[in-house]
Structure formats: structure tokens, C-alpha cells
Design an enzyme around this catalytic site. Sequence first.
Site, PDB file in Angstrom:
ATOM      1  N   HIS A  39       0.761  -1.185   0.309  1.00 52.06           N
ATOM      2  CA  HIS A  39       0.139   0.071   0.159  1.00 52.06           C
ATOM      3  C   HIS A  39       0.951   1.218   0.184  1.00 52.06           C
ATOM      4  CE1 HIS A  39       0.917  -0.743   4.611  1.00 52.06           C
ATOM      5  NE2 HIS A  39       0.904   0.656   4.034  1.00 52.06           N
ATOM      6  N   HIS A 119       4.495   6.992   0.264  1.00 53.29           N
ATOM      7  CA  HIS A 119       5.234   5.856  -0.229  1.00 53.29           C
ATOM      8  C   HIS A 119       5.202   3.911   0.280  1.00 53.29           C
ATOM      9  CE1 HIS A 119       6.318   5.893   3.820  1.00 53.29           C
ATOM     10  NE2 HIS A 119       7.024   4.690   3.444  1.00 53.29           N
TER      11      HIS A 119
END
Length: 182
Positions: A39, A119
Site C-alpha cells: 500500500h 510511498h
Amino acid sequence: MRYFVAVDLESHLLAPVQALQNELSRAARLSVVKPANLHFTLMFLGLIDRDTIAVVIDRLRSLTMSERSFQIHIRGVGAFPSLRSPRVVWVGAPELLNLHQKIAALFADMFASEKAVPHLTLARVKHVTNKQSLEDFLTRRALTSVGTMTVETIKLKGSLLNSHGPIYQDISSFQLMGSDDG
């Protein structure tokens, strides 16, 4: 449980992300993130109580009612805290920065400001077996393009740590306006 706001990786991008993880694993002893756990972290919230969770959910719901779905380009491998001393290796999506900033502003009165880069963690470095090989990987992949996806949903997630690594749980999902279901 520790909480964070995230965007899940679309399934069609699993293969190219796993290819990066496989290449990376040859350069260092590390713990790669399992496919089900991939994710983009937009904001880490930390340990929060039930009352605060309710406020977070209300604010995220309000934000997503005015946000449209959008495309992101997954590209650019980097490392925290630095390329020379990596503990976390990640891939970015620069288009998520605007959403991150809106979420950070939304919670400025509740959580410490963070200078975060949205990120997707590829791996956590346990031990560098070949520093030059790892630095070469990070340099070679700094501009790598993984693919594109549409951000249609953001999630409030919870994380429990155990001896086998983190276990993530979706606490709440928020459809962006302009999504098929929104």
C-alpha cells in the site's frame, strides 16, 4: 493498534513490484512486504483511542466527498532515512503528494506534522550484505517506472505487529468523488 491513511496497490501492479522486490533481495538481507500488504502510506497517525478514530473517520469522509479520483504514476525507488544508510526501500508516486498535504492539513490540530513522502514500502533492510550492490540497485532504479493506477479509494488502516511482521486491517474505506461507486 497503530493507524495510518493509505491507498492500496492495484492488483495489476503486483508483478512489477514483486520483480523489484526480487531484484532488491539479491542486494541485501531484508524483509520484503507481502503482496497482500502492499500500500501507499499517505500519513502515519500512530496509536489513537476510539474517540479519536471517530473524528479521523468523519474528517476523511468529509475530505473524500470533495476529492476526485485521479491517476498516479508509480515510479522512483528511494530509501529512508537515506540512500547511503537505507532501513526502508520504497517506490513513490509523486501525484500522491497533493493528497498527502491535504490530509496533513486536515489533521494538523491532532497529529504532529510530518515531512513524509507518500510511498509504498518494498522492503525493510535487516542487514546489508553487499553495500555497493544495494547502492547500485537504488541508483539504477531511482527513475524506474512501475506503472499507473487510478486512486479511487483511500483507507484508514490499523496495524498490529507480531513475530511474523505486521498484520493490517482496513478500518474504514472512503470512495473519492468521481469514482465509479462515488
